[in-house]
Enzyme design. Structure first.
Site, mmCIF file in Angstrom:
data_model
loop_
_atom_site.group_PDB
_atom_site.id
_atom_site.type_symbol
_atom_site.label_atom_id
_atom_site.label_comp_id
_atom_site.label_asym_id
_atom_site.label_seq_id
_atom_site.Cartn_x
_atom_site.Cartn_y
_atom_site.Cartn_z
ATOM 1 N N CYS A 234 0.771 -1.096 -0.241
ATOM 2 C CA CYS A 234 0.140 -0.017 -0.107
ATOM 3 C C CYS A 234 0.893 1.220 -0.010
ATOM 4 O O CYS A 234 1.833 1.421 0.573
ATOM 5 C CB CYS A 234 -0.884 -0.087 1.307
ATOM 6 S SG CYS A 234 -1.958 1.326 1.292
ATOM 7 N N HIS B 259 -8.962 -3.617 -2.358
ATOM 8 C CA HIS B 259 -8.230 -2.707 -1.481
ATOM 9 C C HIS B 259 -8.580 -1.181 -1.672
ATOM 10 O O HIS B 259 -8.693 -0.879 -0.389
ATOM 11 C CB HIS B 259 -6.705 -2.916 -2.211
ATOM 12 C CG HIS B 259 -5.693 -2.185 -1.324
ATOM 13 N ND1 HIS B 259 -4.801 -2.841 -0.720
ATOM 14 C CD2 HIS B 259 -5.432 -0.461 -1.491
ATOM 15 C CE1 HIS B 259 -3.991 -1.872 -0.326
ATOM 16 N NE2 HIS B 259 -4.435 -0.705 -0.798
ATOM 17 N N GLU B 260 -8.798 -0.716 -2.616
ATOM 18 C CA GLU B 260 -9.256 0.752 -2.677
ATOM 19 C C GLU B 260 -10.737 0.713 -1.989
ATOM 20 O O GLU B 260 -10.795 2.135 -1.405
ATOM 21 C CB GLU B 260 -9.371 1.346 -4.139
ATOM 22 C CG GLU B 260 -7.915 1.099 -4.885
ATOM 23 C CD GLU B 260 -6.871 1.768 -4.124
ATOM 24 O OE1 GLU B 260 -7.027 2.475 -3.258
ATOM 25 O OE2 GLU B 260 -5.753 0.957 -4.193
ATOM 26 N N HIS C 99 -10.154 1.184 1.523
ATOM 27 C CA HIS C 99 -9.696 2.551 2.128
ATOM 28 C C HIS C 99 -10.954 3.328 2.254
ATOM 29 O O HIS C 99 -10.921 4.152 3.138
ATOM 30 C CB HIS C 99 -8.745 3.034 1.075
ATOM 31 C CG HIS C 99 -7.278 2.600 1.029
ATOM 32 N ND1 HIS C 99 -6.631 3.159 2.234
ATOM 33 C CD2 HIS C 99 -6.520 2.140 0.068
ATOM 34 C CE1 HIS C 99 -5.332 2.819 2.002
ATOM 35 N NE2 HIS C 99 -5.267 2.039 0.775
#
EC number: 3.5.1.88
Length: 163
Positions: free
Chosen positions: A90, A132-133, A136
């Protein structure tokens, strides 16, 4: 457009759930430009808005020569029949990579700057990027998904880096 600095673990914006975009105004258009410019660098696969200090639901990607963005993404399909368990890193946790279990395939639906529906989907790296995003945007880091042993190692490595 402006290249933006990446926020690093410890910055509270990374642990804050991002707000839904309700109006596509000049600030949102500028955000998209900044996301696209900042993700357009070798070694960068994805970038969420909060990683550049903006608490709105948007991310960009740079995978296999394709650069794009999505606003208000919501994961609507994950293929749990197959998993990937490769190393994940990351930009907000610089230099550290750990095995992270993710669905092999992911699909997210959102909108573009014209308010039209956008579907982003993919396997392997693109599937990992979407997951993953979107994490976030919920205020989570990939470190939260590590198994106990790797999480302990990650925390030790972070302390050693002074993070």
């Amino acid at each position: 457009m402006a290249y933006r600095d990446i926020r690093i673990i410890g910055d509270p914006v990374l642990r804050t759930q991002c707000e839904w975009i309700t109006d596509i105004d000049d600030s949102v258009k500028q955000l998209v430009e900044d996301l696209l410019e900042t993700v357009d660098e070798d070694g960068r696969a994805g970038l969420a808005a909060n990683q550049i200090g903006v608490g709105l639901r948007a991310f960009s990607w740079n995978i296999d020569g394709e650069i794009g963005y999505i606003l208000n993404p919501r994961i609507d399909e994950l293929n749990f029949d197959e998993y990937q368990d490769g190393d994940e890193g990351c930009l907000s946790v610089p230099g550290l990579w750990y095995p992270t279990k993710r669905a092999w395939y992911a699909r997210a639906t959102g909108i573009d700057l014209d308010g039209k529906e956008v579907v982003v989907e993919g396997e392997e790296l693109m599937g990992r990027c979407i997951q993953h995003e979107c994490d976030h945007l919920e205020g989570h880091l990939y470190l939260d998904r590590l198994d106990r042993k790797n999480r302990a190692k990650a925390m030790k490595d972070l302390r050693a880096q002074g993070l």
